[in-house]
Design a protein around this motif. Structure first.
Motif, PDB file in Angstrom:
ATOM      1  N   ALA A  67       0.730  -1.054  -0.086  1.00 59.69           N
ATOM      2  CA  ALA A  67       0.041  -0.014  -0.079  1.00 59.69           C
ATOM      3  C   ALA A  67       0.859   1.327   0.103  1.00 59.69           C
ATOM      4  O   ALA A  67       0.541   2.432  -0.465  1.00 59.69           O
ATOM      5  N   ALA A  68       2.103   1.173   0.647  1.00 54.78           N
ATOM      6  CA  ALA A  68       2.746   2.544   0.888  1.00 54.78           C
ATOM      7  C   ALA A  68       3.619   2.666  -0.472  1.00 54.78           C
ATOM      8  O   ALA A  68       3.884   3.932  -0.831  1.00 54.78           O
ATOM      9  N   LEU A  69       4.220   1.601  -1.336  1.00 51.08           N
ATOM     10  CA  LEU A  69       5.104   1.949  -2.156  1.00 51.08           C
ATOM     11  C   LEU A  69       4.662   2.887  -3.214  1.00 51.08           C
ATOM     12  O   LEU A  69       5.352   3.880  -3.645  1.00 51.08           O
ATOM     13  N   PRO A  70       3.331   3.116  -3.762  1.00 48.39           N
ATOM     14  CA  PRO A  70       3.232   4.128  -4.575  1.00 48.39           C
ATOM     15  C   PRO A  70       3.248   5.787  -4.009  1.00 48.39           C
ATOM     16  O   PRO A  70       3.571   6.383  -4.792  1.00 48.39           O
ATOM     17  N   HIS A  71       2.929   5.700  -2.802  1.00 52.34           N
ATOM     18  CA  HIS A  71       3.150   6.808  -2.273  1.00 52.34           C
ATOM     19  C   HIS A  71       4.663   7.460  -2.119  1.00 52.34           C
ATOM     20  O   HIS A  71       5.047   8.546  -2.079  1.00 52.34           O
ATOM     21  N   LEU A  72       5.745   6.272  -1.721  1.00 51.01           N
ATOM     22  CA  LEU A  72       6.916   6.376  -1.703  1.00 51.01           C
ATOM     23  C   LEU A  72       7.512   7.005  -3.129  1.00 51.01           C
ATOM     24  O   LEU A  72       8.146   7.869  -3.222  1.00 51.01           O
ATOM     25  N   VAL A  73       7.001   6.366  -4.048  1.00 48.75           N
ATOM     26  CA  VAL A  73       7.485   6.692  -5.310  1.00 48.75           C
ATOM     27  C   VAL A  73       6.960   8.118  -5.687  1.00 48.75           C
ATOM     28  O   VAL A  73       7.831   9.015  -6.184  1.00 48.75           O
ATOM     29  N   GLU A  74       5.751   8.368  -5.555  1.00 47.85           N
ATOM     30  CA  GLU A  74       5.163   9.748  -5.798  1.00 47.85           C
ATOM     31  C   GLU A  74       5.870  10.912  -4.879  1.00 47.85           C
ATOM     32  O   GLU A  74       6.103  11.862  -5.398  1.00 47.85           O
ATOM     33  N   ALA A  75       6.392  10.545  -3.831  1.00 45.21           N
ATOM     34  CA  ALA A  75       6.963  11.576  -2.958  1.00 45.21           C
ATOM     35  C   ALA A  75       8.486  11.730  -3.583  1.00 45.21           C
ATOM     36  O   ALA A  75       9.219  12.430  -2.831  1.00 45.21           O
ATOM     37  N   GLY A  76       8.960  10.844  -4.346  1.00 45.51           N
ATOM     38  CA  GLY A  76      10.229  11.127  -4.901  1.00 45.51           C
ATOM     39  C   GLY A  76      11.322  10.041  -4.340  1.00 45.51           C
ATOM     40  O   GLY A  76      12.433  10.215  -4.632  1.00 45.51           O
ATOM     41  N   GLY A  77      10.815   9.153  -3.757  1.00 45.00           N
ATOM     42  CA  GLY A  77      11.719   8.177  -3.059  1.00 45.00           C
ATOM     43  C   GLY A  77      11.507   7.874  -1.759  1.00 45.00           C
ATOM     44  O   GLY A  77      10.815   8.809  -0.986  1.00 45.00           O
ATOM     45  N   GLY A  78      12.092   6.924  -1.031  1.00 47.86           N
ATOM     46  CA  GLY A  78      12.015   6.692   0.326  1.00 47.86           C
ATOM     47  C   GLY A  78      12.768   5.393   0.677  1.00 47.86           C
ATOM     48  O   GLY A  78      13.355   4.608  -0.175  1.00 47.86           O
ATOM     49  N   ALA A  79      12.221   4.840   1.762  1.00 50.63           N
ATOM     50  CA  ALA A  79      13.096   3.765   2.380  1.00 50.63           C
ATOM     51  C   ALA A  79      12.008   2.888   3.023  1.00 50.63           C
ATOM     52  O   ALA A  79      11.053   3.431   3.597  1.00 50.63           O
ATOM     53  N   VAL A  80      12.039   1.572   2.986  1.00 50.93           N
ATOM     54  CA  VAL A  80      11.314   0.418   3.722  1.00 50.93           C
ATOM     55  C   VAL A  80      12.259  -0.216   4.612  1.00 50.93           C
ATOM     56  O   VAL A  80      13.337  -0.570   4.029  1.00 50.93           O
ATOM     57  N   VAL A  81      12.098  -0.382   5.974  1.00 48.91           N
ATOM     58  CA  VAL A  81      12.934  -1.117   6.628  1.00 48.91           C
ATOM     59  C   VAL A  81      12.151  -2.395   7.335  1.00 48.91           C
ATOM     60  O   VAL A  81      10.898  -2.058   7.716  1.00 48.91           O
ATOM     61  N   CYS A  82      12.349  -3.709   6.954  1.00 48.01           N
ATOM     62  CA  CYS A  82      11.743  -4.908   7.457  1.00 48.01           C
ATOM     63  C   CYS A  82      12.702  -5.229   8.571  1.00 48.01           C
ATOM     64  O   CYS A  82      13.825  -5.121   8.680  1.00 48.01           O
ATOM     65  N   VAL A  83      12.087  -6.402   9.468  1.00 50.28           N
ATOM     66  CA  VAL A  83      12.752  -6.787  10.475  1.00 50.28           C
ATOM     67  C   VAL A  83      12.521  -8.393  10.282  1.00 50.28           C
ATOM     68  O   VAL A  83      11.348  -8.926  10.291  1.00 50.28           O
ATOM     69  N   SER A  84      13.616  -9.044  10.038  1.00 46.33           N
ATOM     70  CA  SER A  84      13.598 -10.689   9.980  1.00 46.33           C
ATOM     71  C   SER A  84      14.279 -10.983  11.244  1.00 46.33           C
ATOM     72  O   SER A  84      13.609 -10.406  12.197  1.00 46.33           O
ATOM     73  N   ALA A  85      15.168 -12.090  11.060  1.00 46.89           N
ATOM     74  CA  ALA A  85      15.800 -12.477  12.521  1.00 46.89           C
ATOM     75  C   ALA A  85      16.910 -13.403  12.137  1.00 46.89           C
ATOM     76  O   ALA A  85      16.887 -13.893  11.012  1.00 46.89           O
ATOM     77  N   ARG A  86      17.583 -13.542  13.092  1.00 39.31           N
ATOM     78  CA  ARG A  86      18.857 -14.481  13.009  1.00 39.31           C
ATOM     79  C   ARG A  86      18.412 -15.833  12.397  1.00 39.31           C
ATOM     80  O   ARG A  86      19.031 -16.354  11.593  1.00 39.31           O
ATOM     81  N   ALA A  87      17.279 -16.303  13.079  1.00 41.95           N
ATOM     82  CA  ALA A  87      16.712 -17.382  12.895  1.00 41.95           C
ATOM     83  C   ALA A  87      16.574 -17.789  11.519  1.00 41.95           C
ATOM     84  O   ALA A  87      16.485 -18.820  10.783  1.00 41.95           O
ATOM     85  N   ALA A  88      16.240 -16.772  10.676  1.00 40.83           N
ATOM     86  CA  ALA A  88      16.242 -17.093   9.155  1.00 40.83           C
ATOM     87  C   ALA A  88      17.149 -17.473   8.434  1.00 40.83           C
ATOM     88  O   ALA A  88      17.330 -18.071   7.472  1.00 40.83           O
ATOM     89  N   LEU A  89      18.654 -17.149   8.853  1.00 38.75           N
ATOM     90  CA  LEU A  89      19.839 -17.635   8.481  1.00 38.75           C
ATOM     91  C   LEU A  89      20.322 -18.623   9.435  1.00 38.75           C
ATOM     92  O   LEU A  89      21.093 -19.665   8.747  1.00 38.75           O
ATOM     93  N   ALA A  90      19.920 -18.875  10.675  1.00 40.93           N
ATOM     94  CA  ALA A  90      20.354 -19.918  11.445  1.00 40.93           C
ATOM     95  C   ALA A  90      19.152 -20.382  12.072  1.00 40.93           C
ATOM     96  O   ALA A  90      18.991 -19.949  13.415  1.00 40.93           O
ATOM     97  N   PRO A  91      18.576 -21.203  11.616  1.00 43.62           N
ATOM     98  CA  PRO A  91      17.291 -21.781  12.527  1.00 43.62           C
ATOM     99  C   PRO A  91      17.576 -22.658  13.402  1.00 43.62           C
ATOM    100  O   PRO A  91      18.805 -23.239  13.728  1.00 43.62           O
ATOM    101  N   PHE A  92      16.908 -22.668  14.641  1.00 46.81           N
ATOM    102  CA  PHE A  92      17.218 -23.584  15.931  1.00 46.81           C
ATOM    103  C   PHE A  92      16.010 -24.429  16.025  1.00 46.81           C
ATOM    104  O   PHE A  92      14.635 -24.312  15.521  1.00 46.81           O
ATOM    105  N   SER A  93      16.087 -25.692  16.695  1.00 50.97           N
ATOM    106  CA  SER A  93      14.958 -26.784  16.812  1.00 50.97           C
ATOM    107  C   SER A  93      13.723 -26.070  17.343  1.00 50.97           C
ATOM    108  O   SER A  93      13.855 -25.401  18.217  1.00 50.97           O
TER     109      SER A  93
END
Length: 229
Positions: free
Chosen positions: A116-142
């Motif tokens: 939903a936000a991407l069209p507004h960011l583009v229209e504003a001349g650009g911007g940034a999206v920051v997402c939160v993953s986790a170390r578990a995405a790269l090093a899963p644990f049981s």
């Protein structure tokens, strides 16, 4: 007055409070969706609340609309903090409903709000999206296959956004925490060495940097914020 707006999902959580404070201190207009908001006016110099269920496309669109509603402070950044963790058994012991729930609460809000936000960011001349993953995405644990899979999906989605929108001035980066030093985590792990965990304010500083013009050359990055955990 603020000259730019950031939408912070999960802005009332353990990490979200620190992220909201960091952006307010830097002079941003901060919009924080709340699932059961009361519609109260924001406190002076505080975040702008908006009632929105971010698991619902209409709710995500509503939150973005409020964030993009101030012409003097266009939407220039989105921080996707909404998510959740649940431990369980091994894969053969985990019902598909629990696996699906991890995907739903970690990936769906990130997708819907960013979409939903991407069209507004583009229209504003650009911007940034920051997402939160986790170390578990790269090093899963049981015992956390659903969580690790969901956070890996968040990472893959963020990288896709970075590729698709780099020519349109929108950057997308991801932070990967391990254990964040929040009251909830301390209550869940009272015997852990809390000195090894990362304070929310330290991660918030990294997120604010990734959303700012100071990190303009950086997109598609996966930033570990593990501390000594």
């Amino acid at each position: 007055m603020a000259e730019r707006t950031v939408l912070v999902t999960g802005g009332t959580g353990g990490l979200g409070g620190a992220v909201t404070a960091a952006f307010l201190k830097a002079g941003w207009r901060v919009v924080v969706p709340e699932r059961e908001g009361d519609g109260a006016a924001p406190a002076a110099a505080g975040p702008v609340p908006v009632a929105a269920d971010l698991l619902d496309p209409a709710g995500a669109a509503r939150a973005v609309a409020v964030a993009a509603a101030e012409p003097a402070a266009p939407l220039r950044a989105v921080v996707n903090l909404v998510g959740g963790y649940a431990s369980g058994g091994l894969v053969h012991e985990t019902p598909i409903e629990e696996f699906d729930r991890m995907l739903r609460i970690n990936l769906r809000p990130t997708y819907l709000v960013t979409q939903a936000a991407l069209p507004h960011l583009v229209e504003a001349g650009g911007g940034a999206v920051v997402c939160v993953s986790a170390r578990a995405a790269l090093a899963p644990f049981s015992g956390a296959a659903g969580y690790a899979t969901a956070k890996a999906a968040v990472l893959a989605f963020a990288n896709a956004v970075a590729v698709e929108y780099r020519q349109r001035g929108v950057r997308c980066n991801t932070v990967l925490p391990s254990v964040i030093d929040t009251p909830a985590n301390r209550a869940a792990q009272p015997d852990a060495d809390h000195r090894r965990w990362v304070p929310p304010a330290e991660i918030a500083a990294v997120i604010r940097f990734l959303a700012s013009d100071e990190s303009a050359p950086t997109s598609g990055a996966s930033i570990p914020v593990y501390g000594r955990a």
